[in-house]
Write a protein that holds these residues in place. Structure first.
Motif, PDB file in Angstrom:
ATOM      1  N   TYR A   1     -16.923 -14.457 -24.140  1.00 26.09           N
ATOM      2  CA  TYR A   1     -17.437 -15.081 -22.825  1.00 26.09           C
ATOM      3  C   TYR A   1     -18.256 -13.801 -22.140  1.00 26.09           C
ATOM      4  O   TYR A   1     -17.797 -12.588 -22.425  1.00 26.09           O
ATOM      5  CB  TYR A   1     -16.388 -15.597 -22.044  1.00 26.09           C
ATOM      6  CG  TYR A   1     -15.711 -16.888 -22.527  1.00 26.09           C
ATOM      7  CD1 TYR A   1     -16.109 -18.099 -22.446  1.00 26.09           C
ATOM      8  CD2 TYR A   1     -14.421 -16.701 -23.618  1.00 26.09           C
ATOM      9  CE1 TYR A   1     -15.698 -19.250 -23.034  1.00 26.09           C
ATOM     10  CE2 TYR A   1     -14.052 -18.023 -24.059  1.00 26.09           C
ATOM     11  CZ  TYR A   1     -14.546 -19.035 -23.882  1.00 26.09           C
ATOM     12  OH  TYR A   1     -14.087 -20.267 -24.258  1.00 26.09           O
ATOM     13  N   ASP A   2     -18.888 -14.370 -21.002  1.00 29.70           N
ATOM     14  CA  ASP A   2     -19.403 -13.467 -20.179  1.00 29.70           C
ATOM     15  C   ASP A   2     -18.613 -13.742 -18.744  1.00 29.70           C
ATOM     16  O   ASP A   2     -18.786 -14.735 -18.348  1.00 29.70           O
ATOM     17  CB  ASP A   2     -20.964 -13.620 -19.900  1.00 29.70           C
ATOM     18  CG  ASP A   2     -21.343 -12.959 -18.660  1.00 29.70           C
ATOM     19  OD1 ASP A   2     -21.453 -11.693 -18.678  1.00 29.70           O
ATOM     20  OD2 ASP A   2     -21.883 -13.624 -17.653  1.00 29.70           O
ATOM     21  N   GLU A   3     -18.121 -12.793 -18.343  1.00 25.83           N
ATOM     22  CA  GLU A   3     -17.327 -12.953 -16.862  1.00 25.83           C
ATOM     23  C   GLU A   3     -18.328 -12.845 -15.671  1.00 25.83           C
ATOM     24  O   GLU A   3     -19.220 -12.269 -15.667  1.00 25.83           O
ATOM     25  CB  GLU A   3     -16.277 -11.683 -16.697  1.00 25.83           C
ATOM     26  CG  GLU A   3     -15.431 -11.806 -15.565  1.00 25.83           C
ATOM     27  CD  GLU A   3     -14.566 -10.579 -15.340  1.00 25.83           C
ATOM     28  OE1 GLU A   3     -14.976  -9.848 -14.198  1.00 25.83           O
ATOM     29  OE2 GLU A   3     -13.799 -10.415 -16.155  1.00 25.83           O
ATOM     30  N   ASP A   4     -18.047 -13.902 -14.942  1.00 28.83           N
ATOM     31  CA  ASP A   4     -18.691 -14.150 -13.462  1.00 28.83           C
ATOM     32  C   ASP A   4     -17.621 -14.099 -12.751  1.00 28.83           C
ATOM     33  O   ASP A   4     -16.694 -14.874 -12.643  1.00 28.83           O
ATOM     34  CB  ASP A   4     -19.434 -15.295 -13.517  1.00 28.83           C
ATOM     35  CG  ASP A   4     -20.788 -15.197 -14.180  1.00 28.83           C
ATOM     36  OD1 ASP A   4     -21.292 -14.229 -14.324  1.00 28.83           O
ATOM     37  OD2 ASP A   4     -21.443 -16.267 -14.858  1.00 28.83           O
TER      38      ASP A   4
ATOM     39  N   ASP B   1     -21.376  -9.126 -19.219  1.00 29.44           N
ATOM     40  CA  ASP B   1     -19.978  -8.571 -18.958  1.00 29.44           C
ATOM     41  C   ASP B   1     -19.276  -9.194 -19.960  1.00 29.44           C
ATOM     42  O   ASP B   1     -18.169 -10.206 -19.581  1.00 29.44           O
ATOM     43  CB  ASP B   1     -19.482  -8.889 -17.424  1.00 29.44           C
ATOM     44  CG  ASP B   1     -20.499  -8.312 -16.556  1.00 29.44           C
ATOM     45  OD1 ASP B   1     -21.146  -7.163 -16.781  1.00 29.44           O
ATOM     46  OD2 ASP B   1     -20.845  -9.113 -15.447  1.00 29.44           O
ATOM     47  N   PRO B   2     -19.137  -8.971 -21.269  1.00 27.00           N
ATOM     48  CA  PRO B   2     -18.300  -9.605 -22.293  1.00 27.00           C
ATOM     49  C   PRO B   2     -16.954  -9.415 -22.126  1.00 27.00           C
ATOM     50  O   PRO B   2     -16.431  -8.206 -22.140  1.00 27.00           O
ATOM     51  CB  PRO B   2     -18.977  -9.221 -23.593  1.00 27.00           C
ATOM     52  CG  PRO B   2     -19.446  -7.916 -23.320  1.00 27.00           C
ATOM     53  CD  PRO B   2     -19.859  -7.965 -21.820  1.00 27.00           C
TER      54      PRO B   2
ATOM     55  N   HIS C   1      -9.968  -6.970 -22.494  1.00 26.88           N
ATOM     56  CA  HIS C   1     -10.526  -6.739 -21.370  1.00 26.88           C
ATOM     57  C   HIS C   1     -12.022  -7.042 -21.282  1.00 26.88           C
ATOM     58  O   HIS C   1     -12.490  -7.222 -22.112  1.00 26.88           O
ATOM     59  CB  HIS C   1     -10.265  -5.070 -20.936  1.00 26.88           C
ATOM     60  CG  HIS C   1     -10.608  -4.257 -22.034  1.00 26.88           C
ATOM     61  ND1 HIS C   1     -10.178  -4.278 -23.137  1.00 26.88           N
ATOM     62  CD2 HIS C   1     -11.871  -3.405 -21.832  1.00 26.88           C
ATOM     63  CE1 HIS C   1     -11.008  -3.151 -23.864  1.00 26.88           C
ATOM     64  NE2 HIS C   1     -11.985  -2.800 -23.219  1.00 26.88           N
ATOM     65  N   THR C   2     -12.591  -6.766 -20.080  1.00 21.02           N
ATOM     66  CA  THR C   2     -13.881  -7.003 -19.918  1.00 21.02           C
ATOM     67  C   THR C   2     -14.665  -5.537 -19.996  1.00 21.02           C
ATOM     68  O   THR C   2     -14.368  -4.752 -19.362  1.00 21.02           O
ATOM     69  CB  THR C   2     -14.573  -7.757 -18.576  1.00 21.02           C
ATOM     70  OG1 THR C   2     -13.614  -8.874 -18.527  1.00 21.02           O
ATOM     71  CG2 THR C   2     -15.993  -7.835 -18.426  1.00 21.02           C
ATOM     72  N   VAL C   3     -15.845  -5.839 -20.733  1.00 25.18           N
ATOM     73  CA  VAL C   3     -16.588  -4.423 -20.796  1.00 25.18           C
ATOM     74  C   VAL C   3     -17.848  -4.707 -20.017  1.00 25.18           C
ATOM     75  O   VAL C   3     -18.560  -5.579 -20.509  1.00 25.18           O
ATOM     76  CB  VAL C   3     -16.999  -4.133 -22.251  1.00 25.18           C
ATOM     77  CG1 VAL C   3     -17.943  -2.755 -22.361  1.00 25.18           C
ATOM     78  CG2 VAL C   3     -15.681  -3.713 -23.181  1.00 25.18           C
ATOM     79  N   TYR C   4     -18.192  -4.058 -18.784  1.00 23.78           N
ATOM     80  CA  TYR C   4     -19.067  -4.629 -18.162  1.00 23.78           C
ATOM     81  C   TYR C   4     -20.450  -3.839 -18.186  1.00 23.78           C
ATOM     82  O   TYR C   4     -20.625  -2.744 -19.093  1.00 23.78           O
ATOM     83  CB  TYR C   4     -18.829  -3.817 -16.459  1.00 23.78           C
ATOM     84  CG  TYR C   4     -17.576  -4.651 -16.151  1.00 23.78           C
ATOM     85  CD1 TYR C   4     -17.819  -6.125 -15.411  1.00 23.78           C
ATOM     86  CD2 TYR C   4     -16.077  -4.154 -15.945  1.00 23.78           C
ATOM     87  CE1 TYR C   4     -16.602  -6.766 -14.835  1.00 23.78           C
ATOM     88  CE2 TYR C   4     -15.162  -4.968 -15.525  1.00 23.78           C
ATOM     89  CZ  TYR C   4     -15.342  -6.167 -15.128  1.00 23.78           C
ATOM     90  OH  TYR C   4     -14.425  -7.038 -14.627  1.00 23.78           O
TER      91      TYR C   4
END
Length: 529
Positions: free
Chosen positions: A388-391, A343-344, A358-361
């Motif tokens: 980054y990868d969103e957690d 989810d970068p 924004h985050t692209v899931y």
């Protein structure tokens, strides 16, 4: 387009997070992977009452509103205290509804972490809905009308800066601070925090009336100002630093474009802190879509070139230049989730200025298509772009990073940059496509070179590196093994495990005894004479 109004009435937390049996809770609201609201901090309370109102603009109701509660820890990473989801599709329009949410930890779903009560009012913003519909209809018409739409969007985006201004703080002195050492004095320093921004002064040794005379800037993200937390500590070498006192500054009570001298009394301690605080407006950074490209507008480009021309070399020396970054897309990123995807999102930093996409899931080849603009204060600065990868319930995972000196940029060239590790010593997986333009005044840049480099105060929370820990452990292990092997070797000489080694040790022992006897040392000293 919808508007959701939430009002925090009260919250009951069962588990405390601080050693004193209490907590300093605050609430975050997230929608679509982005933080849309953060409440104030209620100190030392397990039953806090916020009584705050948040007005959130939502483009759709397909995703729930994600609510997280944290315990504020100054100088440390805030503790997670629970989360809940609010399904917005179940609410009637324009009808206030009281909701009680039970907080849970996704890792321990059976644990009850308390409850959070809200009053939610959902309404439809008819005017903005009609505007969005008109823009969509225009995009289906002739291409000649697209230019008018872009100009209209540009006017809207130009007003929507990521932060509203700059808070300039000068730490002057402390007065009559509490003595924390046995000698009746202290070694005080001060920590400041505004949101995620932090600053720490130097330590003044052995004094109760320190004179710091330090200046720094914070970015002001909230329209109403926000709360700046201040704590004073006593430095203890080899031990945990002692707490002297704390105070807060409510920036919403201070008028802008004016310097305020504040004498703050320290709570939970003794003494006062003297500051100078100035709030100024800022328009140094912005973020928009590719359709809103400042430098593609010929009038805007000419205005920027004129602004940084040699004829204006001595106007506002701190405004050295302007940089525009197009973050287009990334390809072949690392897999960070168990699903085989990531989810970068992308963070762009220039000195103390920091923006993110924004985050692209669930995508290893994300497309962001965002344009970032920064004012350049030092042409020798390095632009850092990190992926980054969103957690959801943990800190983001690092995927890759590039560092680009501003002086090495070729204007208008779309280029693929190989992502590297955190230390920038080797490549990781994936590439990121960027297009960068820099406009600057050479005279201002030369003058700025003579000034000290700007101190960076936006830092990541310190985290323990497993690789560094393993490397240090192996180093200590090798040192211990060298000593152990040497001891085994000496012991084997006396145990006659090897006759040759033992015989050599037997012959060398009397020679060494003779060489280091008192008479031999005296003879050696007489040789030069």
């Amino acid at each position: 387009i919808y508007t959701a109004e939430t009002k925090n009435r009260f919250k009951i937390v069962v588990v405390s997070s601080d050693m004193g049996g209490t907590s300093d809770p605050y609430v975050k609201l997230k929608f679509g992977g982005k933080e849309v609201f953060r409440s104030k901090i209620i100190h030392k309370d397990l039953n806090p009452v916020w009584d705050e109102k948040a007005c959130i603009v939502l483009e759709h109701l397909r995703e729930p509103l994600y609510i997280k509660v944290f315990d504020y820890d100054f100088g440390l990473q805030d503790d997670f205290m629970g989360s809940a989801y609010l399904d917005l599709t179940s609410f009637e329009l324009k009808r206030p509804t009281e909701v009680t949410l039970h907080l849970k930890d996704p890792r321990y779903p059976d644990h009850d972490l308390g409850s959070l009560s809200l009053i939610v009012t959902l309404s439809r913003r008819e005017s903005e809905h009609r505007e969005a519909t008109m823009l969509m209809r225009k995009s289906w018409k002739r291409s000649s009308k697209l230019q008018n739409q872009s100009l209209r969007l540009y006017d809207l985006h130009r007003k929507a800066q990521l932060w509203r201004g700059i808070v300039s703080v000068i730490v002057i002195e402390g007065r009559d601070l509490k003595a924390m050492d046995t000698n009746g004095l202290s070694d005080p320093y001060v920590k400041f925090r505004l949101g995620h921004q932090k600053y720490k002064t130097k330590t003044m040794n052995k004094t109760l009336n320190p004179q710091w005379r330090e200046q720094f800037d914070f970015h002001l993200y909230e329209e109403q100002g926000g709360i700046m937390d201040i704590t004073v500590w006593d430095k203890d070498a080899g031990k945990r630093d002692d707490f002297i006192g704390r105070c807060q500054v409510d920036l919403s009570t201070l008028s802008k474009e004016h310097t305020h001298k504040l004498e703050l009394k320290l709570e939970e301690g003794e003494g006062h802190l003297v500051l100078l605080v100035t709030l100024t407006a800022s328009a140094t950074v912005s973020i928009s879509d590719l359709s809103v490209n400042t430098l593609e507008d010929q009038a805007e480009r000419e205005e920027k070139v004129k602004r940084y021309s040699l004829l204006r070399s001595f106007c506002n020396l701190k405004d050295v230049g302007f940089v525009q970054i197009k973050v287009i897309r990334a390809e072949g990123l690392l897999v960070a989730d168990v699903t085989g995807k990531s989810d970068p999102f992308c963070v762009v930093e220039l000195s103390n200025d920091r923006l993110q996409t924004h985050t692209v899931y669930k995508n290893l080849n994300p497309e962001w298509n965002k344009v970032f603009t920064f004012n350049v204060k030092d042409i020798h600065s390095v632009l850092e772009v990190t992926v980054y990868d969103e957690d959801r319930d943990r800190s983001a995972d690092f995927l890759g990073k590039v560092a680009i000196p501003l002086l090495s940029i070729q204007n208008g060239e779309q280029k693929a940059y190989v992502l590297k590790n955190k230390q920038l010593t080797g490549p990781t997986k994936g590439v990121i496509y960027l297009e960068i333009d820099v406009i600057f005044n050479a005279v201002k840049a030369s003058i700025r070179t003579l000034s000290p480099k700007e101190q960076k105060y936006i830092e990541e929370e310190p985290r323990i590196s497993k690789q560094l820990l393993v490397r240090h452990f192996n180093r200590v292990k090798r040192c211990i093994m060298v000593v152990v092997n040497a001891a085994y070797y000496v012991n084997s000489c006396f145990d006659w495990d090897s006759p040759q080694r033992s015989l050599a040790a037997f012959l060398y022992k009397p020679l060494l005894r003779v060489a280091f006897s008192k008479h031999s040392i005296t003879t050696i000293k007489l040789i030069p004479y």
